[in-house]
Design an enzyme around this catalytic site. Sequence first.
Site, mmCIF file in Angstrom:
data_model
loop_
_atom_site.group_PDB
_atom_site.id
_atom_site.type_symbol
_atom_site.label_atom_id
_atom_site.label_comp_id
_atom_site.label_asym_id
_atom_site.label_seq_id
_atom_site.Cartn_x
_atom_site.Cartn_y
_atom_site.Cartn_z
ATOM 1 N N CYS A 72 0.861 -0.935 0.196
ATOM 2 C CA CYS A 72 -0.028 -0.178 -0.122
ATOM 3 C C CYS A 72 0.788 1.156 0.018
ATOM 4 O O CYS A 72 1.486 1.322 0.819
ATOM 5 C CB CYS A 72 -0.785 -0.030 1.160
ATOM 6 S SG CYS A 72 -1.889 1.215 1.654
ATOM 7 N N CYS A 75 0.403 3.437 2.977
ATOM 8 C CA CYS A 75 1.045 2.745 3.911
ATOM 9 C C CYS A 75 2.825 3.015 4.128
ATOM 10 O O CYS A 75 3.379 3.119 5.280
ATOM 11 C CB CYS A 75 0.203 1.065 4.041
ATOM 12 S SG CYS A 75 -0.667 0.448 4.179
ATOM 13 N N ARG A 304 18.015 7.604 40.567
ATOM 14 C CA ARG A 304 17.194 6.138 40.666
ATOM 15 C C ARG A 304 17.797 5.554 39.690
ATOM 16 O O ARG A 304 18.743 4.788 39.061
ATOM 17 C CB ARG A 304 16.105 6.841 40.337
ATOM 18 C CG ARG A 304 15.408 7.906 41.211
ATOM 19 C CD ARG A 304 13.576 7.983 41.101
ATOM 20 N NE ARG A 304 13.052 6.598 42.437
ATOM 21 C CZ ARG A 304 11.677 6.938 41.765
ATOM 22 N NH1 ARG A 304 11.091 6.745 40.677
ATOM 23 N NH2 ARG A 304 11.095 5.642 43.126
ATOM 24 N N TRP A 311 16.539 -2.763 45.819
ATOM 25 C CA TRP A 311 15.752 -2.185 47.569
ATOM 26 C C TRP A 311 14.399 -2.210 47.128
ATOM 27 O O TRP A 311 14.047 -3.265 47.729
ATOM 28 C CB TRP A 311 16.180 -0.576 47.061
ATOM 29 C CG TRP A 311 16.727 -0.069 48.357
ATOM 30 C CD1 TRP A 311 17.625 1.272 47.460
ATOM 31 C CD2 TRP A 311 17.654 -0.349 49.756
ATOM 32 N NE1 TRP A 311 18.682 1.198 48.779
ATOM 33 C CE2 TRP A 311 18.307 0.447 49.495
ATOM 34 C CE3 TRP A 311 17.423 -1.174 50.426
ATOM 35 C CZ2 TRP A 311 19.090 0.759 51.236
ATOM 36 C CZ3 TRP A 311 17.572 -1.299 51.411
ATOM 37 C CH2 TRP A 311 18.623 -0.449 51.775
ATOM 38 N N HIS A 349 29.035 0.913 54.031
ATOM 39 C CA HIS A 349 27.794 1.096 54.423
ATOM 40 C C HIS A 349 26.895 0.325 54.913
ATOM 41 O O HIS A 349 26.652 0.096 56.241
ATOM 42 C CB HIS A 349 27.098 2.426 54.178
ATOM 43 C CG HIS A 349 28.022 3.958 54.478
ATOM 44 N ND1 HIS A 349 28.520 4.812 55.201
ATOM 45 C CD2 HIS A 349 28.704 4.965 53.363
ATOM 46 C CE1 HIS A 349 29.448 5.181 55.151
ATOM 47 N NE2 HIS A 349 29.662 5.020 53.717
ATOM 48 N N TRP A 372 13.708 -2.002 56.708
ATOM 49 C CA TRP A 372 12.303 -1.276 56.955
ATOM 50 C C TRP A 372 13.869 0.028 56.917
ATOM 51 O O TRP A 372 13.697 1.276 56.925
ATOM 52 C CB TRP A 372 10.852 -1.344 56.346
ATOM 53 C CG TRP A 372 10.888 -0.002 57.752
ATOM 54 C CD1 TRP A 372 10.397 0.994 56.450
ATOM 55 C CD2 TRP A 372 10.763 0.818 58.643
ATOM 56 N NE1 TRP A 372 9.905 1.560 57.392
ATOM 57 C CE2 TRP A 372 10.349 1.997 58.732
ATOM 58 C CE3 TRP A 372 11.196 0.196 60.312
ATOM 59 C CZ2 TRP A 372 9.934 2.620 60.100
ATOM 60 C CZ3 TRP A 372 11.143 1.103 61.284
ATOM 61 C CH2 TRP A 372 10.213 1.850 61.495
ATOM 62 N N THR A 374 16.701 -0.172 57.957
ATOM 63 C CA THR A 374 18.112 0.252 57.383
ATOM 64 C C THR A 374 18.079 1.085 56.229
ATOM 65 O O THR A 374 19.130 1.949 55.753
ATOM 66 C CB THR A 374 18.486 -1.201 56.807
ATOM 67 O OG1 THR A 374 19.018 -2.656 58.061
ATOM 68 C CG2 THR A 374 19.989 -0.852 55.868
ATOM 69 N N HIS A 375 16.297 0.672 55.571
ATOM 70 C CA HIS A 375 16.703 1.649 54.037
ATOM 71 C C HIS A 375 16.456 3.036 54.451
ATOM 72 O O HIS A 375 17.170 3.944 53.641
ATOM 73 C CB HIS A 375 15.188 0.893 53.305
ATOM 74 C CG HIS A 375 14.977 1.553 51.976
ATOM 75 N ND1 HIS A 375 14.488 1.558 50.661
ATOM 76 C CD2 HIS A 375 16.120 2.646 51.333
ATOM 77 C CE1 HIS A 375 14.694 2.025 50.146
ATOM 78 N NE2 HIS A 375 15.465 2.397 49.958
ATOM 79 N N LYS A 377 17.299 4.812 56.898
ATOM 80 C CA LYS A 377 19.448 4.811 57.590
ATOM 81 C C LYS A 377 19.243 5.458 55.822
ATOM 82 O O LYS A 377 20.256 6.467 56.310
ATOM 83 C CB LYS A 377 19.872 4.314 58.970
ATOM 84 C CG LYS A 377 19.224 3.882 59.457
ATOM 85 C CD LYS A 377 19.549 2.790 60.481
ATOM 86 C CE LYS A 377 19.137 2.553 61.746
ATOM 87 N NZ LYS A 377 20.166 1.277 62.744
ATOM 88 N N TRP A 401 10.841 6.595 55.106
ATOM 89 C CA TRP A 401 9.303 5.804 54.059
ATOM 90 C C TRP A 401 9.140 4.482 55.445
ATOM 91 O O TRP A 401 9.189 5.056 56.191
ATOM 92 C CB TRP A 401 10.573 5.114 53.305
ATOM 93 C CG TRP A 401 9.318 4.266 52.231
ATOM 94 C CD1 TRP A 401 8.888 3.574 52.542
ATOM 95 C CD2 TRP A 401 8.842 4.519 51.695
ATOM 96 N NE1 TRP A 401 8.139 2.934 51.423
ATOM 97 C CE2 TRP A 401 7.741 4.067 50.554
ATOM 98 C CE3 TRP A 401 8.709 6.191 50.744
ATOM 99 C CZ2 TRP A 401 6.957 3.765 49.683
ATOM 100 C CZ3 TRP A 401 7.248 6.046 50.107
ATOM 101 C CH2 TRP A 401 7.126 5.711 49.174
#
Length: 509
Positions: A72, A75, A304, A311, A349, A372, A374-375, A377, A401
């Site tokens: 076509c 197209c 991120r 995580w 760390h 939780w 630890t995250h 911190k 969080w």
Amino acid sequence: MSLIHLFAFAVLLSLEAAASFSPGSRSILRDIGGGNADQKDYAVELNFTNFDSVLHDTPARYAVVEFFAHWCPACRNYRPQYEKVAKLFNGAEAIHPGIILMARVDCALKINNKLCDKFSVSHYPMLFWGPPAKFVSGSRDSKQEKSEISVIDDGRTAERLLNWINKQIGSSYGLDDQKFENEHLRSNISDSEQISQAVYDIEEATAEAFDIILAHKTIKTSETDASFIKFLQLLAAHHPSRRCRKGSAEILVNFDDLCPSGACSYENNQETGAKDSLGNFRICGKDVPRGYYMFCRGSKNDTRGFSCGLWVLMHSLSVRIEDGESQFAFTAICDFIHNFFMCEDCRRHFYDMCTSVKTPFKKSRDFVLWLWSTHNKVNERLMKEEASLETADPKFPKLVWPTKQLCPTCYLSTGQKNIDWDHDEVYKFMKSYYGQSLMSLYKEKGLIRSEVEVEATTTASEDMAIPTNAVVVPIGAALAIALASCAFGALACYWRTQQKNRKPRRSWN
């Protein structure tokens, strides 16, 4: 040679050339023309054999499917317009990945006749819009499907097509949008439903972590050998993604042959299909990594992404273990970060916080709350560093969080320096957020095992042998590993056969 012979020879050559084109090629004429040979296609080519699987597995929330015919002229002229929009949404270099799948189907190919009939294609090109799952579940013949799959009636140019899309989803995408400078990203600080998209990020982070291990050849000693196997056992038992559980179990089954005495083979020769090297395995299947994150995508290129996905993976593992597996999961995660996470300060760390734990975990709740805490911190430390260096993601700043918007009952009181947490409510939130909420999209797409399937695999795995080449694991984890492996058919049987001829290399307490 006579003219007849020359003509017959020319016909033979043309037939051979035509046969050399695969059924999925767009058209012989287009390939001979060669004018678009260097033009990259962003729209995904679909046909009758892969249509359902691609639309079923895509992480995108919406899909545009173009039905066309390669012969076509209209197209062919429309293709560059469609590709301009597809470039925004498809592939690893997409400006706005994971939102819209742009695909096309060539109705001129016989293989697609039934597919094009199913959608009552009446002219070329014809564009359809809707949730990807609705393309799979049925045709437009039913009233329900007609209401959710729409014909795009104003998409003759790239600008008009994108404007039509913007009206449908309330966005303001532009053809000149720049990569990662994305003001359209929604903050996930208060929107609990967004976590469902993170199941794809967990797969992405798992695959990226595995690729980093391959690239840096980090399995070098008996310590890294045992650490890698232990983490694989945790993934094979409790990874939220079925395909990642399967891939982890497959690597675990073959590990003695891939890494005899810690000397791993890393060669990547996937085209042969041979399973004689770690580099030939894909821990979450051939379609992962995709090259982008969704829930974990930052507003800038260097924020991120992988670390966020890792995580989310760790939290999702923590809420899936049983009480008897909590210490095993704790050491598996700590050792994995210590041996394989390439950010030196980060892993130091994290491991310092691991070694500060003096009492073994006996309850899964305790491990969930430790991870939780630890995250938080880590976030508090990074908040200060990013504030002084001005390196924070303005759209997604580090936070304590969960936020009050997400879990108001988690807060007993808030002081200027400290928060008084209700740990019972925090535990409930973590279990729900990284458990049921995280898996909601996966359940909708049917990508996790049903209860019936789990029951069936339990019966089939009663006498499964535990892997002997690395670690001693809790009964719960060992059974889950057996279940995950046995669900993949002959893989489990092969595992049992291999174990009979193996000698334990190392015990891990």
